[in-house]
Design a protein around this motif. Structure first.
Motif, PDB file in Angstrom:
ATOM      1  N   THR A 259       5.210 -16.714  -2.324  1.00 27.25           N
ATOM      2  CA  THR A 259       5.955 -17.438  -3.354  1.00 27.25           C
ATOM      3  C   THR A 259       5.389 -18.844  -3.490  1.00 27.25           C
ATOM      4  OG1 THR A 259       7.969 -16.177  -2.903  1.00 27.25           O
ATOM      5  CG2 THR A 259       8.216 -18.267  -4.061  1.00 27.25           C
ATOM      6  N   PHE A 260       5.148 -19.250  -4.731  1.00 32.91           N
ATOM      7  CA  PHE A 260       4.611 -20.570  -5.037  1.00 32.91           C
ATOM      8  C   PHE A 260       5.652 -21.393  -5.785  1.00 32.91           C
ATOM      9  CE2 PHE A 260       0.874 -18.033  -4.437  1.00 32.91           C
ATOM     10  CZ  PHE A 260      -0.097 -18.892  -3.941  1.00 32.91           C
ATOM     11  N   LEU A 261       5.739 -22.668  -5.443  1.00 33.37           N
ATOM     12  CA  LEU A 261       6.498 -23.637  -6.219  1.00 33.37           C
ATOM     13  C   LEU A 261       5.467 -24.521  -6.904  1.00 33.37           C
ATOM     14  CD1 LEU A 261       9.305 -24.660  -6.991  1.00 33.37           C
ATOM     15  CD2 LEU A 261       9.179 -26.259  -5.066  1.00 33.37           C
ATOM     16  N   GLY A 262       5.224 -24.253  -8.173  1.00 40.37           N
ATOM     17  CA  GLY A 262       4.078 -24.865  -8.836  1.00 40.37           C
ATOM     18  C   GLY A 262       2.806 -24.273  -8.249  1.00 40.37           C
ATOM     19  N   ASP A 263       1.956 -25.139  -7.719  1.00 46.50           N
ATOM     20  CA  ASP A 263       0.723 -24.695  -7.054  1.00 46.50           C
ATOM     21  C   ASP A 263       0.846 -24.690  -5.538  1.00 46.50           C
ATOM     22  OD1 ASP A 263      -0.598 -24.397  -9.498  1.00 46.50           O
ATOM     23  OD2 ASP A 263      -1.198 -26.508  -9.532  1.00 46.50           O
ATOM     24  N   THR A 264       2.051 -24.929  -5.021  1.00 46.81           N
ATOM     25  CA  THR A 264       2.254 -25.024  -3.582  1.00 46.81           C
ATOM     26  C   THR A 264       2.825 -23.726  -3.031  1.00 46.81           C
ATOM     27  OG1 THR A 264       2.633 -27.411  -3.704  1.00 46.81           O
ATOM     28  CG2 THR A 264       3.433 -26.268  -1.741  1.00 46.81           C
ATOM     29  N   LEU A 265       2.146 -23.151  -2.061  1.00 45.25           N
ATOM     30  CA  LEU A 265       2.631 -21.947  -1.394  1.00 45.25           C
ATOM     31  C   LEU A 265       3.743 -22.339  -0.435  1.00 45.25           C
ATOM     32  CD1 LEU A 265       2.263 -18.909  -0.850  1.00 45.25           C
ATOM     33  CD2 LEU A 265       0.577 -19.514   0.888  1.00 45.25           C
ATOM     34  N   ILE A 266       4.945 -21.791  -0.634  1.00 42.80           N
ATOM     35  CA  ILE A 266       6.106 -22.198   0.176  1.00 42.80           C
ATOM     36  C   ILE A 266       6.664 -21.069   1.016  1.00 42.80           C
ATOM     37  CG2 ILE A 266       6.755 -24.038  -1.430  1.00 42.80           C
ATOM     38  CD1 ILE A 266       8.950 -22.151  -2.492  1.00 42.80           C
ATOM     39  N   SER A 267       6.309 -19.815   0.722  1.00 42.25           N
ATOM     40  CA  SER A 267       6.867 -18.698   1.495  1.00 42.25           C
ATOM     41  C   SER A 267       5.929 -17.514   1.430  1.00 42.25           C
ATOM     42  CB  SER A 267       8.244 -18.313   0.930  1.00 42.25           C
ATOM     43  OG  SER A 267       8.772 -17.188   1.613  1.00 42.25           O
ATOM     44  N   TRP A 268       5.802 -16.799   2.559  1.00 41.49           N
ATOM     45  CA  TRP A 268       4.950 -15.616   2.583  1.00 41.49           C
ATOM     46  C   TRP A 268       5.398 -14.722   3.737  1.00 41.49           C
ATOM     47  CZ3 TRP A 268       3.505 -20.587   3.548  1.00 41.49           C
ATOM     48  CH2 TRP A 268       3.183 -20.909   4.864  1.00 41.49           C
ATOM     49  N   ALA A 269       5.139 -13.446   3.620  1.00 42.39           N
ATOM     50  CA  ALA A 269       5.537 -12.494   4.662  1.00 42.39           C
ATOM     51  C   ALA A 269       4.771 -11.186   4.487  1.00 42.39           C
ATOM     52  CB  ALA A 269       7.040 -12.230   4.616  1.00 42.39           C
ATOM     53  N   VAL A 270       4.589 -10.499   5.606  1.00 40.52           N
ATOM     54  CA  VAL A 270       4.016  -9.152   5.612  1.00 40.52           C
ATOM     55  C   VAL A 270       4.940  -8.299   6.469  1.00 40.52           C
ATOM     56  CG1 VAL A 270       2.085  -7.714   6.337  1.00 40.52           C
ATOM     57  CG2 VAL A 270       1.650  -9.961   5.358  1.00 40.52           C
ATOM     58  N   LYS A 271       5.259  -7.113   5.978  1.00 36.75           N
ATOM     59  CA  LYS A 271       6.193  -6.250   6.693  1.00 36.75           C
ATOM     60  C   LYS A 271       5.795  -4.789   6.541  1.00 36.75           C
ATOM     61  CE  LYS A 271      11.146  -5.258   7.149  1.00 36.75           C
ATOM     62  NZ  LYS A 271      12.494  -5.549   6.623  1.00 36.75           N
ATOM     63  N   LYS A 272       5.876  -4.068   7.649  1.00 35.54           N
ATOM     64  CA  LYS A 272       5.602  -2.633   7.618  1.00 35.54           C
ATOM     65  C   LYS A 272       6.868  -1.894   7.242  1.00 35.54           C
ATOM     66  CE  LYS A 272       3.854   1.097  10.539  1.00 35.54           C
ATOM     67  NZ  LYS A 272       3.402   1.465  11.901  1.00 35.54           N
TER      68      LYS A 272
ATOM     69  N   ASP B  63       0.859  -1.185   0.000  1.00 35.82           N
ATOM     70  CA  ASP B  63       0.000   0.000   0.000  1.00 35.82           C
ATOM     71  C   ASP B  63       0.902   1.244   0.000  1.00 35.82           C
ATOM     72  OD1 ASP B  63       0.989   0.245   2.566  1.00 35.82           O
ATOM     73  OD2 ASP B  63      -0.819  -0.511   3.513  1.00 35.82           O
ATOM     74  N   TRP B  64       0.308   2.387   0.166  1.00 33.31           N
ATOM     75  CA  TRP B  64       1.095   3.623   0.115  1.00 33.31           C
ATOM     76  C   TRP B  64       0.838   4.425   1.384  1.00 33.31           C
ATOM     77  CZ3 TRP B  64       5.171   5.590  -2.077  1.00 33.31           C
ATOM     78  CH2 TRP B  64       5.404   6.965  -2.018  1.00 33.31           C
ATOM     79  N   ALA B  65       1.846   4.431   2.281  1.00 32.22           N
ATOM     80  CA  ALA B  65       1.787   5.245   3.496  1.00 32.22           C
ATOM     81  C   ALA B  65       0.487   5.033   4.261  1.00 32.22           C
ATOM     82  CB  ALA B  65       1.969   6.718   3.159  1.00 32.22           C
ATOM     83  N   SER B  66       0.159   3.761   4.515  1.00 30.73           N
ATOM     84  CA  SER B  66      -1.121   3.459   5.158  1.00 30.73           C
ATOM     85  C   SER B  66      -1.152   3.846   6.632  1.00 30.73           C
ATOM     86  CB  SER B  66      -1.427   1.972   5.014  1.00 30.73           C
ATOM     87  OG  SER B  66      -0.387   1.199   5.603  1.00 30.73           O
ATOM     88  N   ASP B  67       0.015   3.931   7.278  1.00 26.64           N
ATOM     89  CA  ASP B  67       0.053   4.339   8.680  1.00 26.64           C
ATOM     90  C   ASP B  67      -0.003   5.860   8.751  1.00 26.64           C
ATOM     91  OD1 ASP B  67       0.990   5.086  11.324  1.00 26.64           O
ATOM     92  OD2 ASP B  67       1.573   2.984  11.549  1.00 26.64           O
ATOM     93  N   ALA B  68      -1.102   6.375   9.281  1.00 26.98           N
ATOM     94  CA  ALA B  68      -1.301   7.829   9.301  1.00 26.98           C
ATOM     95  C   ALA B  68      -0.317   8.538  10.221  1.00 26.98           C
ATOM     96  CB  ALA B  68      -2.734   8.140   9.736  1.00 26.98           C
ATOM     97  N   THR B  69       0.253   7.809  11.189  1.00 30.36           N
ATOM     98  CA  THR B  69       1.179   8.426  12.140  1.00 30.36           C
ATOM     99  C   THR B  69       2.600   8.467  11.597  1.00 30.36           C
ATOM    100  OG1 THR B  69      -0.173   7.649  13.985  1.00 30.36           O
ATOM    101  CG2 THR B  69       2.087   8.320  14.486  1.00 30.36           C
TER     102      THR B  69
ATOM    103  N   ARG C 143       3.486   7.372   8.411  1.00 29.59           N
ATOM    104  CA  ARG C 143       3.472   7.451   6.944  1.00 29.59           C
ATOM    105  C   ARG C 143       4.272   6.314   6.309  1.00 29.59           C
ATOM    106  NH1 ARG C 143      -0.811   9.336   6.208  1.00 29.59           N
ATOM    107  NH2 ARG C 143      -0.292   9.718   4.020  1.00 29.59           N
ATOM    108  N   LYS C 144       4.376   5.197   7.001  1.00 28.29           N
ATOM    109  CA  LYS C 144       5.060   4.028   6.446  1.00 28.29           C
ATOM    110  C   LYS C 144       4.076   3.141   5.700  1.00 28.29           C
ATOM    111  CE  LYS C 144       8.933   3.645   9.663  1.00 28.29           C
ATOM    112  NZ  LYS C 144       9.656   2.754  10.625  1.00 28.29           N
ATOM    113  N   SER C 145       4.605   2.395   4.738  1.00 29.29           N
ATOM    114  CA  SER C 145       3.792   1.480   3.941  1.00 29.29           C
ATOM    115  C   SER C 145       3.891   0.061   4.489  1.00 29.29           C
ATOM    116  CB  SER C 145       4.248   1.499   2.484  1.00 29.29           C
ATOM    117  OG  SER C 145       4.194   2.805   1.955  1.00 29.29           O
ATOM    118  N   THR C 146       2.960  -0.769   4.086  1.00 33.89           N
ATOM    119  CA  THR C 146       2.981  -2.189   4.422  1.00 33.89           C
ATOM    120  C   THR C 146       3.077  -2.983   3.130  1.00 33.89           C
ATOM    121  OG1 THR C 146       1.650  -1.876   6.419  1.00 33.89           O
ATOM    122  CG2 THR C 146       1.738  -4.095   5.488  1.00 33.89           C
ATOM    123  N   THR C 147       4.029  -3.908   3.107  1.00 31.43           N
ATOM    124  CA  THR C 147       4.235  -4.723   1.913  1.00 31.43           C
ATOM    125  C   THR C 147       4.057  -6.200   2.253  1.00 31.43           C
ATOM    126  OG1 THR C 147       5.799  -5.256   0.133  1.00 31.43           O
ATOM    127  CG2 THR C 147       6.722  -4.926   2.307  1.00 31.43           C
TER     128      THR C 147
END
Length: 248
Positions: free
Chosen positions: A235-248, A219-225, A227-231
């Motif tokens: 990642t899929f190997l074929g149809d298998t989800l093998i890695s995921w993450a959320v970070k501010k 997103d774009w600067a979602s934290d109103a205090t 002004r940081k973004s969250t990303t």
């Protein structure tokens, strides 16, 4: 896939047992994974074996059962080990095996979190979070205690090992562990009610093509205090989800 437990500390002392075991694996032809040092791989001709070490538990799998049995017999000759056979649980994760797929789940662990919050019989919700908070939030006698909020949120972080659907919600809650407000408690209770309705969700591991694909968004600067973004990414190997993450 097989599991085993090593009783090595009594023989070598706690500080040395891990290095002793690892060094012996290297003499058998294993190599450390560059991605994760506790994962070792063994390759010979067409045989490929993977061995994961966590404290005194090991998990072994590969494409040649005869080679796996040979490796385990060599380890038994050197160390005091208990072969637990085909793995069904590992580090609190339930592993279900079928002919061409696996399922990973943490239903028992999720239920224990709900029990600690006294929400085992709460009404479930269909969404782990919400985009708009209510103007007034009622106090929760259990979750409003800061130490309880921190303990349960910390437990939810481990639950994300098999539950990518709650990763974003847990990330938001974790940002306020130092000083949770009534709104954060409300979001925590919403998430627990969502888990109550999805406690049996399982993460599939499928046998298919080895094509690596990654998706990401921010997103774009979602934290109103701040002004940081969250990303986030997955990642899929074929149809298998093998890695995921959320970070501010």
């Amino acid at each position: 896939m097989q599991a085993a437990k090593i009783n090595l500390r009594a023989q070598t002392g706690a500080p040395k047992w891990y290095n002793t075991f690892m060094n012996h694996l290297l003499t058998l032809g294993f190599q450390h994974s560059q991605a994760y040092p506790s994962l070792l791989t063994f390759q010979h001709n067409q045989s490929q074996i993977f061995l994961l070490v966590y404290v005194d538990d090991i998990l072994v799998t590969g494409n040649n059962q005869e080679v796996i049995n040979n490796i385990l017999s060599k380890l038994h000759a050197q160390f005091n080990m208990q072969n637990l056979g085909t793995v069904h649980h590992f580090l609190g994760i339930k592993i279900q095996q079928f002919k061409d797929k696996f399922f990973l789940s943490q239903a028992s662990y999720a239920t224990s979190i709900l029990t600690s919050a006294n929400l085992t019989h709460c009404n479930p919700l269909a969404n782990p979070s919400c985009t708009k908070l209510p103007p007034e939030v009622a106090e929760d006698t259990i979750l409003s205690e800061p130490s309880t909020y921190r303990r349960i949120t910390g437990s939810l972080q481990y639950l994300t090992l098999t539950r990518p659907d709650i990763t974003y919600a847990v990330n938001v809650l974790s940002q306020h562990m130092h000083d949770p407000s009534s709104q954060h408690v409300y979001l925590l209770k919403r998430l627990l009610r969502y888990i109550r309705g999805t406690v049996d969700f399982r993460l599939p591991i499928l046998k298919n093509q080895l094509k690596l694909t990654t998706y990401s968004d921010a997103d774009w600067a979602s934290d109103a205090t701040t002004r940081k973004s969250t990303t986030g990414h997955c990642t899929f190997l074929g149809d298998t989800l093998i890695s995921w993450a959320v970070k501010k």
